[in-house]
Design a protein around this motif. Sequence first.
Motif, PDB file in Angstrom:
ATOM      1  N   ALA A 169      15.735  -7.169 -34.254  1.00  0.00           N
ATOM      2  CA  ALA A 169      16.569  -7.652 -35.354  1.00  0.00           C
ATOM      3  C   ALA A 169      17.907  -8.175 -34.833  1.00  0.00           C
ATOM      4  O   ALA A 169      18.396  -9.220 -35.280  1.00  0.00           O
ATOM      5  N   ALA A 170      18.491  -7.462 -33.867  1.00  0.00           N
ATOM      6  CA  ALA A 170      19.764  -7.907 -33.297  1.00  0.00           C
ATOM      7  C   ALA A 170      19.605  -9.256 -32.605  1.00  0.00           C
ATOM      8  O   ALA A 170      20.466 -10.141 -32.724  1.00  0.00           O
ATOM      9  N   ALA A 171      18.497  -9.435 -31.883  1.00  0.00           N
ATOM     10  CA  ALA A 171      18.245 -10.710 -31.198  1.00  0.00           C
ATOM     11  C   ALA A 171      18.064 -11.846 -32.196  1.00  0.00           C
ATOM     12  O   ALA A 171      18.370 -13.009 -31.898  1.00  0.00           O
ATOM     13  N   ALA A 172      17.557 -11.513 -33.383  1.00  0.00           N
ATOM     14  CA  ALA A 172      17.333 -12.526 -34.420  1.00  0.00           C
ATOM     15  C   ALA A 172      18.539 -12.688 -35.343  1.00  0.00           C
ATOM     16  O   ALA A 172      18.482 -13.482 -36.292  1.00  0.00           O
ATOM     17  N   HIS A 173      19.615 -11.927 -35.075  1.00  0.00           N
ATOM     18  CA  HIS A 173      20.823 -11.963 -35.909  1.00  0.00           C
ATOM     19  C   HIS A 173      20.484 -11.671 -37.366  1.00  0.00           C
ATOM     20  O   HIS A 173      20.907 -12.378 -38.286  1.00  0.00           O
ATOM     21  N   ALA A 174      19.691 -10.620 -37.556  1.00  0.00           N
ATOM     22  CA  ALA A 174      19.272 -10.223 -38.900  1.00  0.00           C
ATOM     23  C   ALA A 174      19.305  -8.710 -39.007  1.00  0.00           C
ATOM     24  O   ALA A 174      19.305  -7.997 -37.996  1.00  0.00           O
ATOM     25  N   THR A 175      19.340  -8.219 -40.231  1.00  0.00           N
ATOM     26  CA  THR A 175      19.194  -6.780 -40.420  1.00  0.00           C
ATOM     27  C   THR A 175      17.726  -6.408 -40.233  1.00  0.00           C
ATOM     28  O   THR A 175      16.827  -7.251 -40.360  1.00  0.00           O
ATOM     29  N   VAL A 176      17.475  -5.146 -39.940  1.00  0.00           N
ATOM     30  CA  VAL A 176      16.097  -4.681 -39.794  1.00  0.00           C
ATOM     31  C   VAL A 176      15.317  -4.929 -41.087  1.00  0.00           C
ATOM     32  O   VAL A 176      14.169  -5.382 -41.063  1.00  0.00           O
ATOM     33  N   ARG A 177      15.960  -4.666 -42.222  1.00  0.00           N
ATOM     34  CA  ARG A 177      15.283  -4.839 -43.510  1.00  0.00           C
ATOM     35  C   ARG A 177      14.884  -6.297 -43.738  1.00  0.00           C
ATOM     36  O   ARG A 177      13.760  -6.585 -44.153  1.00  0.00           O
ATOM     37  N   THR A 178      15.809  -7.231 -43.450  1.00  0.00           N
ATOM     38  CA  THR A 178      15.500  -8.652 -43.634  1.00  0.00           C
ATOM     39  C   THR A 178      14.394  -9.100 -42.693  1.00  0.00           C
ATOM     40  O   THR A 178      13.471  -9.824 -43.084  1.00  0.00           O
ATOM     41  N   LEU A 179      14.491  -8.675 -41.435  1.00  0.00           N
ATOM     42  CA  LEU A 179      13.481  -9.059 -40.458  1.00  0.00           C
ATOM     43  C   LEU A 179      12.102  -8.545 -40.867  1.00  0.00           C
ATOM     44  O   LEU A 179      11.118  -9.296 -40.830  1.00  0.00           O
ATOM     45  N   GLU A 180      12.025  -7.281 -41.242  1.00  0.00           N
ATOM     46  CA  GLU A 180      10.727  -6.705 -41.603  1.00  0.00           C
ATOM     47  C   GLU A 180      10.134  -7.417 -42.830  1.00  0.00           C
ATOM     48  O   GLU A 180       8.931  -7.672 -42.885  1.00  0.00           O
ATOM     49  N   ARG A 181      10.993  -7.762 -43.789  1.00  0.00           N
ATOM     50  CA  ARG A 181      10.504  -8.455 -44.984  1.00  0.00           C
ATOM     51  C   ARG A 181       9.933  -9.828 -44.608  1.00  0.00           C
ATOM     52  O   ARG A 181       8.830 -10.182 -45.029  1.00  0.00           O
ATOM     53  N   LYS A 182      10.662 -10.577 -43.798  1.00  0.00           N
ATOM     54  CA  LYS A 182      10.194 -11.909 -43.404  1.00  0.00           C
ATOM     55  C   LYS A 182       8.952 -11.822 -42.526  1.00  0.00           C
ATOM     56  O   LYS A 182       8.036 -12.638 -42.642  1.00  0.00           O
TER      57      LYS A 182
END
Length: 251
Positions: A169-182
């Motif tokens: 998530a950090a590498a994608a500049h996103a929160t864990v919640r946002t990354l998991e949803r996408k």
Amino acid sequence: MHDFHCEFDPPAPLRGAIRCFWHTRRADHGPSFEIIPDGYAEIIFYFGSCYLDGMPLPSPFLMGLLNQPLQLTTDGVLDVIGIRCYPWTVFDLLGLPADKDGLRVFEHPVAVLQPALQTCVAEGRIEDAVALLADYFSGAQPAAVDPTLFKAGAAMLAARGVLPVSQVAAAAHATVRTLERKFKQSSGHTVKDVSGLMRFEQARNRLWSAPDANLAELAQALGYTDQSHLSREFKRYSGMTPAAFARKRRP
């Protein structure tokens, strides 16, 4: 006629969605063969016969992420042309809703290429067959890969499935919640699901090429907690321990 395998890089505009195109000819083995899980989804065209539980499969079909080996059968020479996709891009590439099915039968306009591909394969013009597929997907204007998923996928691939979800998530500049949803919306799976398969694939490939490898060292190199962790995960995906897989691979 002997077994044969080759791979082809996709055109630059498709590289965010497609890892490679490939062709395999299966000729010198018995009627049953096993598909072992890995970290990719594959769009499969085949030429010959291919059955699941005695029922013929259509061509093309989608081989999604597997949690265990899958047994297929054939009754002669089997040629396969595959499109190896990242699990977070394959459904967008096809314009289909994501799901977790390991093997999925689907209807799609790309199936219109089956006769032309069959002619190319019959005449040994595999590069022409790959060019047809590349042209089709280049012209289909697939949706651009979501930047968050692109960055997350790049980080996972570079780390070969070892990164914890928080670091992905950090590498994608996103929160864990946002990354998991996408990730779930695009692939039908969690980041952890795909990472586990990526890491298993690395272990499988190492043992395939070096069956005498030290398992404790392999576990450490691939980021498993210890050798027993490697063995549990390996058996989960392959149905056998890494030691048994290595014994099977040895002459």
